[in-house]
Write a protein that holds these residues in place. Sequence first.
Motif, short mmCIF file in Angstrom:
data_model
loop_
_atom_site.label_atom_id
_atom_site.label_comp_id
_atom_site.label_asym_id
_atom_site.label_seq_id
_atom_site.Cartn_x
_atom_site.Cartn_y
_atom_site.Cartn_z
N ILE A 1 -9.91 49.97 24.02
CA ILE A 1 -10.53 51.29 23.93
C ILE A 1 -10.09 51.95 22.63
CG2 ILE A 1 -10.78 51.69 26.40
CD1 ILE A 1 -8.19 53.27 26.33
N GLN A 2 -10.84 52.96 22.22
CA GLN A 2 -10.44 53.77 21.07
C GLN A 2 -9.14 54.52 21.38
OE1 GLN A 2 -11.51 54.05 18.04
NE2 GLN A 2 -13.61 53.33 18.00
N ALA B 1 -8.43 57.49 20.34
CA ALA B 1 -8.74 58.92 20.48
C ALA B 1 -7.67 59.80 19.82
CB ALA B 1 -8.90 59.28 21.95
N ARG C 1 -10.10 60.60 30.70
CA ARG C 1 -11.31 60.47 29.86
C ARG C 1 -11.22 59.25 28.95
NH1 ARG C 1 -10.49 65.93 29.02
NH2 ARG C 1 -9.93 65.66 26.82
N VAL C 2 -10.07 59.08 28.32
CA VAL C 2 -9.92 57.97 27.37
C VAL C 2 -10.05 56.63 28.08
CG1 VAL C 2 -8.32 56.84 25.78
CG2 VAL C 2 -8.56 59.33 25.73
N HIS D 1 -11.62 55.96 30.81
CA HIS D 1 -12.98 55.76 31.28
C HIS D 1 -13.98 55.58 30.14
CE1 HIS D 1 -11.49 56.88 35.26
NE2 HIS D 1 -12.62 56.38 35.73
N SER D 2 -13.50 55.68 28.91
CA SER D 2 -14.40 55.51 27.76
C SER D 2 -14.63 54.04 27.41
CB SER D 2 -13.84 56.24 26.53
OG SER D 2 -12.69 55.56 26.02
N SER E 1 -16.06 50.51 26.97
CA SER E 1 -17.47 50.15 26.90
C SER E 1 -17.83 49.07 27.92
CB SER E 1 -17.81 49.64 25.49
OG SER E 1 -17.20 48.39 25.27
N SER F 1 -9.00 53.61 36.61
CA SER F 1 -9.88 53.28 35.49
C SER F 1 -10.67 52.01 35.80
CB SER F 1 -9.07 53.08 34.20
OG SER F 1 -8.46 51.80 34.19
#
Length: 236
Positions: free
Chosen positions: A14-15, A17, A89-90, A92-93, A95, A129
Amino acid sequence: MSRPVIFDLFHTLIQGADEERDRVVGEMAVMVGLAPADLVAAYHATWRDRLVRWDVEETIRILAGRLGGTPTDEQVARAGEHRRALARRVLHSVSTATLDVLDALRGEGHPLALISNATSDTAEAWSQSPLAQRFDVAVFSCDVGLAKPDPAIYHLAAERLGVGPGECVFVGDGADGELAGAAAVGMTVLRTREHNDSDPGWGGPVVATLGDLPANLREPFKAMEPSGAHTGTATA
């Protein structure tokens, strides 16, 4: 059994962030009566302690005290929940493409593990997640008091998988010296550039995207030079 694959989390799956993290910490500062820039700087300066020692509320109280603040329990709780919401949030981001890669690897018999240099808010949010159900083992620095590139954290992940480090493939972007740390304990290392080019000087195989990973892992590993041996891209 196909070879176990151990992943980094941020900037790999994931990014990271990073900009959003600074923004959220600045908002937390307002909640506890501090100057945003001061708390952001304090968070950056204490990254190691936050990774291996302090939980969310400890971090807020300790840093607020160092900056001359005296937040109430209610203020600390509100700021802590703001940080936890960011972690959710992160995580669950992630892809759909990344989840598909993980599903493909599991379908081909690869046990999967995670080693993450992460603060307690991330570890707390992990179980909810979409990533969690796809991993056999997850090792967070905040839970074990160890952080990459400490050899012990790699050994711990391999032990929890029931294998030796030399049987594992480590996949990461390269932040925190994680690639050299994995190679030092005998893991085969693949660097990914999909989210961030964190260690451009790394001399081992590179996958441009995680989508390339399943095909690379199907190649005979004798064809992969030891990590650090050359500069190049692993190909399908």
